[in-house]
Design a protein around this motif. Structure first.
Motif, short mmCIF file in Angstrom:
data_model
loop_
_atom_site.label_atom_id
_atom_site.label_comp_id
_atom_site.label_asym_id
_atom_site.label_seq_id
_atom_site.Cartn_x
_atom_site.Cartn_y
_atom_site.Cartn_z
N LYS A 113 2.26 6.78 -7.02
CA LYS A 113 1.33 7.87 -7.35
C LYS A 113 1.99 9.22 -7.11
O LYS A 113 1.88 10.14 -7.93
N SER A 114 2.70 9.34 -5.99
CA SER A 114 3.36 10.60 -5.65
C SER A 114 4.47 10.95 -6.63
O SER A 114 4.66 12.11 -6.98
N ASN A 156 11.13 4.11 -0.88
CA ASN A 156 10.78 2.92 -1.66
C ASN A 156 11.86 1.84 -1.51
O ASN A 156 11.55 0.65 -1.39
N LEU A 165 0.84 -1.20 0.00
CA LEU A 165 0.00 0.00 0.00
C LEU A 165 0.87 1.25 0.00
O LEU A 165 0.60 2.22 -0.73
N GLU A 166 1.94 1.23 0.80
CA GLU A 166 2.87 2.35 0.84
C GLU A 166 3.57 2.53 -0.50
O GLU A 166 3.75 3.65 -0.98
N SER A 180 2.45 1.69 -3.39
CA SER A 180 1.46 2.21 -4.34
C SER A 180 1.33 3.73 -4.20
O SER A 180 1.23 4.46 -5.19
N THR A 181 1.34 4.19 -2.95
CA THR A 181 1.26 5.63 -2.69
C THR A 181 2.49 6.34 -3.24
O THR A 181 2.40 7.45 -3.78
#
Length: 258
Positions: free
Chosen positions: A58-59, A140, A51-52, A54-55
């Motif tokens: 997007k960022s 990441n 989930l992190e 994925s964020t």
């Protein structure tokens, strides 16, 4: 600005940017570690990590001033073991040289590359973009390492194989202690997170901490021999004993002097 002065100023600017990246990424990683400490299963941990990530994706897409070469250089730096600080500086420098092209050689360029104006520069979107993008890439990389650890090892929450801490009291006593810390607001965080982290520290799993609290409430009500009372009594005994030892030592000294 002379060429030599500009080069020197750029190096100082790179150092300032890297310091901001370190502060920003350290903060994100510290927050993530606190979150990871609350999970007791491999599935939940991996779900959180994905989930992190994925964020982050997007960022990264939303962060302006993309420069593929600079990004590739920074990714290459993050894959080094040990990390190559020279390659890291090169990636930031590459990004900054692209800024020179954007700004040109006019007066604004000289102002931008004056290292003494860094705090003012830090508000410029291009500089903010460098810090944001590098922070996301570092975060990441951290998540990738954490994911590999979880996949390669037997998952034990935050308890390591070398953990030497062992709770020798009863589970009820630990519940009482944690609840007391929560109620006195001695630790910042939700009751659930605090209970999970402290429980994990001693290898104790609270499936439903609130339910554990409810179970002991009736037993403790009106009972003066609770764990907190025991702690208070033992600590008071320790204080009194220490004070008595000081008085005895003082008497011996006076006696020896006389």
């Amino acid at each position: 600005m002379k060429k030599g002065d500009k080069e020197s100023s750029i190096e100082v600017l790179i150092t300032n940017i890297l310091l901001d990246i370190d502060r920003s990424s350290d903060r994100k990683i510290s927050e993530c570690k606190l979150d990871l400490a609350t999970f007791n299963s491999k599935e939940k941990t991996l779900e959180y990590i994905e989930l992190e990530k994925s964020t982050i994706r997007k960022s990264l897409k939303e962060t302006p001033y993309k420069n593929r070469t600079s990004i590739d250089l920074y990714l290459e730096y993050l894959q080094q073991n040990p990390l190559d600080v020279i390659l890291r500086r090169k990636a930031i420098k590459n990004f900054l040289y692209n800024c020179i092209i954007l700004y040109g050689n006019d007066e604004s360029a000289q102002t931008f590359f004056n290292s003494f104006n860094y705090r003012k520069q830090g508000k410029i979107e291009i500089v903010k973009s460098i810090v944001t993008r590098a922070t996301l890439l570092e975060y990441n990389a951290f998540l990738n390492n954490e994911r590999n650890k979880v996949n390669e090892e037997n998952f034990e929450g935050i308890i390591s194989h070398n953990n030497q801490l062992e709770w020798l009291g009863s589970k009820t006593e630990l519940v009482e202690l944690i609840k007391a810390l929560v109620e006195t607001e001695s630790i910042k965080g939700s009751q659930k997170d605090i209970a999970n982290i402290i429980g994990n520290l001693f290898g104790i799993n609270f499936k439903n901490f609130s339910q554990n609290v409810q179970k002991i409430t009736g037993k403790i009500a009106g009972n003066e021999t609770t764990f907190i009372d025991k702690l208070n009594k033992n600590f008071t005994t320790f204080i009194n004993k220490s004070e008595q030892e000081k008085r005895d030592t003082s008497k011996k000294r006076k006696k020896n002097i006389s």
